[in-house]
Design a protein around this motif. Structure first.
Motif, PDB file in Angstrom:
ATOM      1  N   ARG A   1       2.535   0.527 -19.777  1.00 22.70           N
ATOM      2  CA  ARG A   1       2.999  -0.861 -19.826  1.00 22.70           C
ATOM      3  C   ARG A   1       4.158  -1.010 -18.849  1.00 22.70           C
ATOM      4  NH1 ARG A   1       3.882  -3.154 -25.814  1.00 22.70           N
ATOM      5  NH2 ARG A   1       4.061  -5.085 -24.606  1.00 22.70           N
ATOM      6  N   LEU A   2       4.152  -2.107 -18.125  1.00 24.06           N
ATOM      7  CA  LEU A   2       5.185  -2.349 -17.122  1.00 24.06           C
ATOM      8  C   LEU A   2       6.187  -3.371 -17.639  1.00 24.06           C
ATOM      9  CD1 LEU A   2       3.042  -2.569 -13.854  1.00 24.06           C
ATOM     10  CD2 LEU A   2       4.260  -0.587 -14.760  1.00 24.06           C
ATOM     11  N   VAL A   3       7.435  -3.187 -17.244  1.00 27.70           N
ATOM     12  CA  VAL A   3       8.503  -4.145 -17.528  1.00 27.70           C
ATOM     13  C   VAL A   3       9.119  -4.537 -16.191  1.00 27.70           C
ATOM     14  CG1 VAL A   3      10.710  -4.562 -18.671  1.00 27.70           C
ATOM     15  CG2 VAL A   3       8.994  -3.091 -19.773  1.00 27.70           C
ATOM     16  N   CYS A   4       9.231  -5.826 -15.938  1.00 28.09           N
ATOM     17  CA  CYS A   4       9.925  -6.303 -14.748  1.00 28.09           C
ATOM     18  C   CYS A   4      11.288  -6.830 -15.179  1.00 28.09           C
ATOM     19  CB  CYS A   4       9.133  -7.398 -14.042  1.00 28.09           C
ATOM     20  SG  CYS A   4       9.829  -7.874 -12.450  1.00 28.09           S
ATOM     21  N   ALA A   5      12.344  -6.321 -14.569  1.00 23.04           N
ATOM     22  CA  ALA A   5      13.712  -6.683 -14.948  1.00 23.04           C
ATOM     23  C   ALA A   5      14.346  -7.527 -13.845  1.00 23.04           C
ATOM     24  CB  ALA A   5      14.543  -5.422 -15.194  1.00 23.04           C
TER      25      ALA A   5
ATOM     26  N   VAL B   1      10.772  -1.745 -13.791  1.00 20.41           N
ATOM     27  CA  VAL B   1      10.988  -1.951 -12.357  1.00 20.41           C
ATOM     28  C   VAL B   1      11.858  -3.184 -12.145  1.00 20.41           C
ATOM     29  CG1 VAL B   1       9.853  -2.257 -10.116  1.00 20.41           C
ATOM     30  CG2 VAL B   1       8.664  -1.020 -11.954  1.00 20.41           C
ATOM     31  N   PRO B   2      12.962  -3.097 -11.364  1.00 23.97           N
ATOM     32  CA  PRO B   2      13.714  -4.306 -11.005  1.00 23.97           C
ATOM     33  C   PRO B   2      12.839  -5.228 -10.151  1.00 23.97           C
ATOM     34  CG  PRO B   2      14.949  -2.295 -10.462  1.00 23.97           C
ATOM     35  CD  PRO B   2      13.555  -1.877 -10.772  1.00 23.97           C
ATOM     36  N   GLY B   3      12.999  -6.547 -10.336  1.00 28.38           N
ATOM     37  CA  GLY B   3      12.142  -7.481  -9.618  1.00 28.38           C
ATOM     38  C   GLY B   3      12.908  -8.574  -8.902  1.00 28.38           C
ATOM     39  N   GLY B   4      12.633  -8.768  -7.610  1.00 29.87           N
ATOM     40  CA  GLY B   4      13.214  -9.844  -6.818  1.00 29.87           C
ATOM     41  C   GLY B   4      12.129 -10.668  -6.163  1.00 29.87           C
ATOM     42  N   ASN B   5      11.596 -10.161  -5.042  1.00 34.61           N
ATOM     43  CA  ASN B   5      10.476 -10.841  -4.385  1.00 34.61           C
ATOM     44  C   ASN B   5       9.143 -10.505  -5.043  1.00 34.61           C
ATOM     45  OD1 ASN B   5      10.210 -12.826  -2.472  1.00 34.61           O
ATOM     46  ND2 ASN B   5       9.902 -11.435  -0.753  1.00 34.61           N
ATOM     47  N   LEU B   6       9.166  -9.535  -5.968  1.00 35.83           N
ATOM     48  CA  LEU B   6       8.111  -9.234  -6.929  1.00 35.83           C
ATOM     49  C   LEU B   6       6.894  -8.506  -6.359  1.00 35.83           C
ATOM     50  CD1 LEU B   6       8.208 -12.484  -9.125  1.00 35.83           C
ATOM     51  CD2 LEU B   6       9.455 -10.331  -9.425  1.00 35.83           C
ATOM     52  N   GLY B   7       6.962  -8.028  -5.125  1.00 33.08           N
ATOM     53  CA  GLY B   7       5.861  -7.222  -4.625  1.00 33.08           C
ATOM     54  C   GLY B   7       5.790  -5.859  -5.275  1.00 33.08           C
ATOM     55  N   ASN B   8       6.946  -5.288  -5.634  1.00 36.43           N
ATOM     56  CA  ASN B   8       6.973  -3.914  -6.122  1.00 36.43           C
ATOM     57  C   ASN B   8       6.331  -3.759  -7.493  1.00 36.43           C
ATOM     58  OD1 ASN B   8       7.638  -1.313  -5.290  1.00 36.43           O
ATOM     59  ND2 ASN B   8       9.537  -1.277  -6.451  1.00 36.43           N
ATOM     60  N   ILE B   9       6.498  -4.738  -8.368  1.00 39.45           N
ATOM     61  CA  ILE B   9       5.891  -4.618  -9.696  1.00 39.45           C
ATOM     62  C   ILE B   9       4.367  -4.606  -9.581  1.00 39.45           C
ATOM     63  CG2 ILE B   9       5.936  -7.116 -10.188  1.00 39.45           C
ATOM     64  CD1 ILE B   9       6.690  -4.363 -12.754  1.00 39.45           C
ATOM     65  N   TYR B  10       3.842  -5.393  -8.644  1.00 38.77           N
ATOM     66  CA  TYR B  10       2.391  -5.375  -8.408  1.00 38.77           C
ATOM     67  C   TYR B  10       1.974  -4.058  -7.761  1.00 38.77           C
ATOM     68  CZ  TYR B  10      -2.198  -6.364  -6.474  1.00 38.77           C
ATOM     69  OH  TYR B  10      -3.531  -6.295  -6.135  1.00 38.77           O
ATOM     70  N   ALA B  11       2.786  -3.542  -6.850  1.00 37.57           N
ATOM     71  CA  ALA B  11       2.457  -2.280  -6.196  1.00 37.57           C
ATOM     72  C   ALA B  11       2.351  -1.149  -7.226  1.00 37.57           C
ATOM     73  CB  ALA B  11       3.511  -1.941  -5.144  1.00 37.57           C
ATOM     74  N   PHE B  12       3.278  -1.097  -8.176  1.00 39.99           N
ATOM     75  CA  PHE B  12       3.203  -0.075  -9.223  1.00 39.99           C
ATOM     76  C   PHE B  12       1.937  -0.253 -10.051  1.00 39.99           C
ATOM     77  CE2 PHE B  12       7.448   1.119  -8.145  1.00 39.99           C
ATOM     78  CZ  PHE B  12       7.599   2.405  -8.638  1.00 39.99           C
ATOM     79  N   TYR B  13       1.634  -1.488 -10.402  1.00 39.25           N
ATOM     80  CA  TYR B  13       0.407  -1.752 -11.163  1.00 39.25           C
ATOM     81  C   TYR B  13      -0.811  -1.273 -10.378  1.00 39.25           C
ATOM     82  CZ  TYR B  13      -3.552  -4.285 -13.089  1.00 39.25           C
ATOM     83  OH  TYR B  13      -4.796  -4.604 -13.597  1.00 39.25           O
TER      84      TYR B  13
ATOM     85  N   GLU C   1       0.831  -1.205   0.000  1.00 42.41           N
ATOM     86  CA  GLU C   1       0.000   0.000   0.000  1.00 42.41           C
ATOM     87  C   GLU C   1       0.866   1.256   0.000  1.00 42.41           C
ATOM     88  OE1 GLU C   1      -3.572  -0.016  -0.328  1.00 42.41           O
ATOM     89  OE2 GLU C   1      -2.658  -1.886  -1.009  1.00 42.41           O
ATOM     90  N   GLY C   2       1.995   1.198   0.685  1.00 41.01           N
ATOM     91  CA  GLY C   2       2.901   2.336   0.639  1.00 41.01           C
ATOM     92  C   GLY C   2       3.663   2.419  -0.660  1.00 41.01           C
ATOM     93  N   GLN C   3       4.106   1.253  -1.147  1.00 42.90           N
ATOM     94  CA  GLN C   3       4.927   1.235  -2.355  1.00 42.90           C
ATOM     95  C   GLN C   3       4.143   1.673  -3.594  1.00 42.90           C
ATOM     96  OE1 GLN C   3       7.380  -2.387  -0.347  1.00 42.90           O
ATOM     97  NE2 GLN C   3       6.882  -2.666  -2.495  1.00 42.90           N
ATOM     98  N   LYS C   4       2.828   1.471  -3.585  1.00 49.15           N
ATOM     99  CA  LYS C   4       2.043   1.867  -4.765  1.00 49.15           C
ATOM    100  C   LYS C   4       2.011   3.387  -4.937  1.00 49.15           C
ATOM    101  CE  LYS C   4      -2.532   2.335  -2.648  1.00 49.15           C
ATOM    102  NZ  LYS C   4      -3.801   1.647  -2.325  1.00 49.15           N
ATOM    103  N   THR C   5       2.295   4.134  -3.858  1.00 46.03           N
ATOM    104  CA  THR C   5       2.237   5.596  -3.977  1.00 46.03           C
ATOM    105  C   THR C   5       3.324   6.148  -4.877  1.00 46.03           C
ATOM    106  OG1 THR C   5       3.581   5.962  -1.976  1.00 46.03           O
ATOM    107  CG2 THR C   5       1.174   5.814  -1.686  1.00 46.03           C
ATOM    108  N   ALA C   6       4.394   5.371  -5.121  1.00 47.58           N
ATOM    109  CA  ALA C   6       5.432   5.830  -6.058  1.00 47.58           C
ATOM    110  C   ALA C   6       4.858   5.951  -7.466  1.00 47.58           C
ATOM    111  CB  ALA C   6       6.619   4.877  -6.048  1.00 47.58           C
ATOM    112  N   ALA C   7       3.928   5.072  -7.816  1.00 46.58           N
ATOM    113  CA  ALA C   7       3.286   5.151  -9.125  1.00 46.58           C
ATOM    114  C   ALA C   7       2.428   6.404  -9.225  1.00 46.58           C
ATOM    115  CB  ALA C   7       2.435   3.898  -9.361  1.00 46.58           C
ATOM    116  N   ILE C   8       1.662   6.682  -8.175  1.00 51.46           N
ATOM    117  CA  ILE C   8       0.823   7.879  -8.165  1.00 51.46           C
ATOM    118  C   ILE C   8       1.705   9.124  -8.233  1.00 51.46           C
ATOM    119  CG2 ILE C   8      -0.990   9.112  -6.917  1.00 51.46           C
ATOM    120  CD1 ILE C   8      -1.568   6.413  -5.458  1.00 51.46           C
TER     121      ILE C   8
END
Length: 525
Positions: free
Chosen positions: A360-364, A331-343, A308-315
């Motif tokens: 469109r999102l890219v996970c790297a 977005v760099p991806g490891g545990n992959l929560g951040n790519i969903y947060a941006f979405y 919920e906090g990380q999604k605010t970077a997208a806004i």
């Protein structure tokens, strides 16, 4: 790689490997000062009349007291709850955010679901104006890039329970020279989330999680501390916010797999640090077992409050572009929560009428830890975890990501792409970015490599507005940069290294070297 050690008398010692700006703020972001009284001035307006100037008044109140005095007494119409992630429409399973729960009854992930109908009672223009009016102010807690969107994050939390360092509001850097020189792009941006309180984007999620824990403890819920497994950045954010709130933090780190800068942060903030002879996935398994047996609150991104906090970077990105939507976000991806947060952040803005589409999102991913990339290349067939190998992008060295289902959902719903970067590719990309005035982390090098590959294939056009998310500050990875520029990395050409030149303490010798570097015929003669 060789190792170094950190010790403090007889308390503990850890062995670690040698690991691995110009800032231009877009014109739509402004800093504001909150002022409270007026006095006369000799300044004149366009009509020649004196105009009042506002000056601040000192009071005994701190910013929490001031917020308390001006708090609205009207009923809060907004709410949120936990629901099973991607649950069927007919599902009735839900939980209060005040419950301590991390999984659904079926063992699946949870998601924070907001009352969208209540949020829709205000139109998109209302939310845009509200969010914009709070940017950069000191009014508690809205000066934070996260809490300026409080109604979309934790709408029911009391302001007094919030633990914030006014995180967020991070620089959106116009990568003008990098884009033109290396990619032929004129609209390339780097979102420097690492310019935050503890040096990574993890602050955005941790302020939300620790604030909720602060609330739970005041409600006498059974929470004695907060714990996490970490490859570095999560532990830094958790320990800092817990220290601010006076809440014990417990950190489990994989021994010899994080940088010195990352290790010292939780130690300095007073966390109880356990160095475990395993990788991140092993640490994650342990913390999940521990938090199921002890009243320690789980702080990893399995906990959907973080997102919920990380999604605010997208806004925030949309705000910085004056609510114009970029074409791509990488977005760099490891545990992959951040790519969903941006979405999730972009999707909420679309659903509530702030924008009419999402990027469109890219996970790297690092090639040495690429389970999502392999899953994507297989056509999203059955997911298989991998054994993550060592990578300079140590924070994403994860072979069995907790948020795999969230990431797949996000990417499939935005026509997203997954790319990978070898160790040499990511280090070269990092060095090239640094040579144009940035100072990025290896994880940003992974995202930049994805950009290079997509540009070379013509997927991303030269005029596409593209944002690369930089997740951590480069100062956390100085050893990796030292090794690269001294060409001390085995089996790596380090093509863009820039080592210092050793010269005798002699004027003529120094002049010869400078003339050779400057390459001017006039200077040489």
């Amino acid at each position: 790689m060789t190792s170094c050690s950190f010790s403090s008398s007889s308390l503990f010692s850890f062995n670690l490997p040698n690991q691995n700006s110009l800032h231009r703020r877009p014109p739509t972001l402004h800093r504001h000062v909150t002022l409270s009284s007026t006095v006369k001035t000799t300044d004149e307006n366009s009509n020649g009349a004196s105009s009042p100037t506002v000056k601040p008044t000192r009071t005994e109140d701190n910013i929490r007291d001031e917020a308390r005095r001006h708090r609205s007494t009207s009923l809060n119409p907004f709410s949120a709850r936990y629901v099973p992630f991607n649950a069927p429409t007919a599902s009735t399973e839900s939980y209060s955010l005040d419950e301590i729960v991390y999984r659904s009854k079926s063992g699946g992930l949870l998601d924070v679901q907001h009352d969208i109908d209540a949020l829709r009672s205000r139109d998109g223009a209302y939310w845009r104006n509200l969010f914009d009016s709070r940017v950069g102010r000191t009014k508690w807690p809205y000066g934070s890039g996260v809490w300026s969107k409080k109604e979309w994050v934790l709408p029911e939390i009391d302001d007094d329970d919030i633990v914030s360092a006014f995180e967020g509001n991070s620089n959106l850097f116009w990568a003008e020279r990098f884009g033109k020189t290396f990619l032929g792009m004129n609209d390339l941006w780097v979102k420097h989330c690492g310019i935050s309180h503890t040096g990574s984007f993890k602050d955005l999620g941790m302020t939300v999680l620790v604030s909720q824990v602060n609330r739970l403890r005041k409600m006498n819920k059974p929470v004695v501390g907060v714990g996490c497994a970490s490859t570095g950045d999560t532990s830094a954010a958790l320990s800092a916010y817990c220290a601010s709130a006076g809440i014990p933090s417990i950190v489990i780190l994989p021994a010899n797999k994080i940088s010195m800068a990352q290790l010292v942060q939780p130690i300095a903030n007073g966390a109880f640090v356990l160095s475990i002879d395993t990788d991140f996935d092993g640490c994650m398994k342990l913390i999940r077992e521990i938090t199921s047996e002890l009243p320690i609150y789980l702080a990893n991104s399995l906990n959907s409050l973080r997102l919920e906090g990380q999604k605010t970077a997208a806004i925030e990105i949309l705000q910085q572009f004056n609510w114009q939507v970029p074409d791509w976000v990488i977005v760099p991806g490891g545990n992959l929560g951040n790519i969903y947060a941006f979405y999730k952040g972009f999707k909420m803005c679309q659903e509530l009428g702030l924008v009419d589409r999402i990027p469109r999102l890219v996970c790297a991913q690092a090639a040495n830890a690429n389970p999502l990339y392999l899953h994507y290349k297989s056509g999203w067939k059955e997911f298989k975890p991998v054994k993550a190998n060592a990578t300079f992008a140590s924070a994403i060295q994860i072979g069995d990501p907790v948020s795999i289902d969230r990431a797949v959902y996000a990417l499939r719903n935005c026509d997203g792409i997954v790319e990978e970067a070898t160790e040499e590719e990511l280090m070269d990309a990092m060095a090239r970015a640094d040579s144009t005035g940035m100072f990025v982390c290896p994880h940003t090098g992974v995202a930049l490599t994805a950009l290079f590959k997509l540009r070379n294939r013509g997927v991303i056009a030269p005029t596409d507005r593209t944002v690369v998310v930089s997740t951590a500050h480069g100062l956390k990875f100085t050893q990796a940069k030292i090794d690269y520029h001294s060409k001390a990395i085995p089996d790596m050409a380090c093509r863009f290294s820039n080592p210092p030149v050793e010269v005798k303490a002699d004027f003529g010798a120094v002049m010869d070297v400078l003339k050779g570097y400057l390459g001017s015929k006039e200077l040489r003669s």
